[in-house]
Design a protein around this motif. Sequence first.
Motif, PDB file in Angstrom:
ATOM      1  N   SER A 168       1.304  -1.342  -0.158  1.00 53.57           N
ATOM      2  CA  SER A 168       0.142  -0.112  -0.342  1.00 53.57           C
ATOM      3  C   SER A 168       1.088   0.998  -0.307  1.00 53.57           C
ATOM      4  CB  SER A 168      -0.853  -0.410   1.255  1.00 53.57           C
ATOM      5  OG  SER A 168       0.173   0.750   2.102  1.00 53.57           O
ATOM      6  N   GLN A 169       2.579   1.394   0.456  1.00 56.94           N
ATOM      7  CA  GLN A 169       2.892   2.468   0.701  1.00 56.94           C
ATOM      8  C   GLN A 169       4.074   2.322  -0.363  1.00 56.94           C
ATOM      9  OE1 GLN A 169       2.355   4.770   2.660  1.00 56.94           O
ATOM     10  NE2 GLN A 169       0.106   3.234   3.748  1.00 56.94           N
ATOM     11  N   VAL A 170       4.360   0.993  -0.948  1.00 59.33           N
ATOM     12  CA  VAL A 170       5.772   1.488  -1.438  1.00 59.33           C
ATOM     13  C   VAL A 170       5.210   1.272  -3.265  1.00 59.33           C
ATOM     14  CG1 VAL A 170       8.057   0.563  -1.857  1.00 59.33           C
ATOM     15  CG2 VAL A 170       7.004   0.581  -0.132  1.00 59.33           C
ATOM     16  N   GLY A 171       5.925   1.990  -4.053  1.00 56.91           N
ATOM     17  CA  GLY A 171       5.786   1.510  -5.442  1.00 56.91           C
ATOM     18  C   GLY A 171       4.487   2.181  -6.428  1.00 56.91           C
ATOM     19  N   GLU A 221      10.176   8.925  -8.209  1.00 55.50           N
ATOM     20  CA  GLU A 221      10.349   8.240  -6.804  1.00 55.50           C
ATOM     21  C   GLU A 221       9.945   8.253  -5.747  1.00 55.50           C
ATOM     22  OE1 GLU A 221      10.754   4.256  -7.189  1.00 55.50           O
ATOM     23  OE2 GLU A 221       9.571   5.028  -8.195  1.00 55.50           O
ATOM     24  N   GLY A 222       9.960  10.115  -6.499  1.00 53.34           N
ATOM     25  CA  GLY A 222       9.758  10.752  -4.787  1.00 53.34           C
ATOM     26  C   GLY A 222       8.515  10.863  -4.422  1.00 53.34           C
ATOM     27  N   GLY A 223       7.319   9.514  -5.122  1.00 53.08           N
ATOM     28  CA  GLY A 223       5.900   8.893  -4.100  1.00 53.08           C
ATOM     29  C   GLY A 223       6.192   8.292  -2.990  1.00 53.08           C
ATOM     30  N   GLY A 262      10.924   9.389  -0.499  1.00 54.16           N
ATOM     31  CA  GLY A 262      11.155   9.853  -1.120  1.00 54.16           C
ATOM     32  C   GLY A 262      12.180   9.339  -2.170  1.00 54.16           C
ATOM     33  N   THR A 263      12.796   8.727  -2.417  1.00 60.22           N
ATOM     34  CA  THR A 263      13.528   7.776  -2.927  1.00 60.22           C
ATOM     35  C   THR A 263      12.895   6.851  -3.959  1.00 60.22           C
ATOM     36  OG1 THR A 263      15.284   6.815  -2.076  1.00 60.22           O
ATOM     37  CG2 THR A 263      15.245   9.103  -2.260  1.00 60.22           C
ATOM     38  N   GLN A 264      13.324   5.641  -4.600  1.00 62.97           N
ATOM     39  CA  GLN A 264      13.608   4.594  -5.400  1.00 62.97           C
ATOM     40  C   GLN A 264      14.092   3.192  -3.726  1.00 62.97           C
ATOM     41  OE1 GLN A 264      16.200   6.047  -6.391  1.00 62.97           O
ATOM     42  NE2 GLN A 264      17.871   5.182  -6.405  1.00 62.97           N
ATOM     43  N   LYS A 265      15.111   3.626  -3.216  1.00 67.78           N
ATOM     44  CA  LYS A 265      15.167   3.422  -2.401  1.00 67.78           C
ATOM     45  C   LYS A 265      14.138   2.525  -1.154  1.00 67.78           C
ATOM     46  CE  LYS A 265      19.897   4.740  -2.858  1.00 67.78           C
ATOM     47  NZ  LYS A 265      20.632   3.600  -3.251  1.00 67.78           N
ATOM     48  N   GLU A 288      10.600  -3.991 -10.083  1.00 72.21           N
ATOM     49  CA  GLU A 288       8.264  -3.335 -10.109  1.00 72.21           C
ATOM     50  C   GLU A 288       9.061  -1.943 -10.637  1.00 72.21           C
ATOM     51  OE1 GLU A 288       6.570  -4.734  -9.194  1.00 72.21           O
ATOM     52  OE2 GLU A 288       7.822  -6.695  -8.563  1.00 72.21           O
ATOM     53  N   ILE A 289      10.224  -1.153 -10.974  1.00 74.70           N
ATOM     54  CA  ILE A 289       9.704  -0.263 -12.015  1.00 74.70           C
ATOM     55  C   ILE A 289      10.059  -0.192 -13.280  1.00 74.70           C
ATOM     56  CG2 ILE A 289      11.342   2.440 -12.542  1.00 74.70           C
ATOM     57  CD1 ILE A 289      12.840   2.075 -10.318  1.00 74.70           C
TER      58      ILE A 289
END
Length: 371
Positions: free
Chosen positions: A63-66, A90-92, A96-99, A206-207
């Motif tokens: 729900s939170q990532v990707g 990816e700031g979403g 704030g990053t893809q990390k 996944e990106i």
Amino acid sequence: MNDNENTFPVPESENGESNTLLDGAFSDTEEILTDTESQKKIAATPEYPLEKRLEAYEDIFESQVGDTALNRARNIEREIGLRQIFLKFEGGNPTGTQKDRIAFAQAMDALRRGFDAITVATCGNYGVAVALAAYLAGLRCLIYIPETYRTRRVAEIEKLGARILRVQGDYEHAVSVSQQRAADDEIYDANPGGENTAIQLRAYGEIAYEIYDVLRDAPAAVSVPVSNGTTCAGIHRGFVSLYRRGKTSRIPKIIAGSAFRKNPIVQAYLKNLPRCEDLSAEKIQETRVNEPLINWHSIDGDQALQSIRSSGGFAAYVSDRTMTYYARIIREQEGMNVLPASTAGLISLVSAHNAGPLVNDRYVAVITGRK
């Protein structure tokens, strides 16, 4: 492409203003912690059955990532004269990053395998991502940071309950110390280049899937800022998987950008070296702009280099001044507040178009920051 500093046009008035822009990403951790409070109580409580904890954590993860935004940048298109440029923002993600993608994937793996602690070395962004992922999973978190490095993200890491350990030397040495601690104390090692590389590459893959979900095919190229090279290699692997399954008609060219003469991946590409070679650590100078990009040793560099070459892509150096300028252009014309370093891949694409016009097709640039 050559190893000269890119010639993307930058107005003279932009020179010397790099410190006026974002030098790190921002988090929405307070809102996220509120939204996930009920699942966190289950996921982080050892007394609950593991299956129940994993189910709760997976709910948080999904729900939170990707599922980050992919927006067409029409104003940028007009700026550079190339149609159909999309920004994968990816700031979403939570911090704030893809990390966050690899941090949450590894925290879930640690939970599944019975670890009670996780460790990583960082200069900022990845540390916050791992600290948040560990907090929500109920894992102790040890973050190793080079002694001389200062970032406002340290406060975020500490607020999430992680323990910060300062290490003499550079980032690469901090990674070694963190890895040794993991081996000595049976702590989950979330550093790049270890046994969990496959998990990290799948998470970044996944990106590619998300880009496909919107475009319904692969773009002509995907441009990515590179440091260790893990994101670059993961995105390429995702598109290779889609192509082999018959989902896409092609594999996109992978275009990489990094700080001027401060990254082994770009150096190896430009010098046509068979593998990445380490740079001289003493010659690497960090700035507020280039810090997320520079490395004297790119841990997953060879995989990134192979991704660039096998896809028919390319790599280029970019300057702090150009990254700062282009971050401002994206903010003013597309309404996104992005990390200047994250524009490196896009600038490499633009530089190639300036050198010899690219065909009108669909191009994707991966960027990070905070909207």
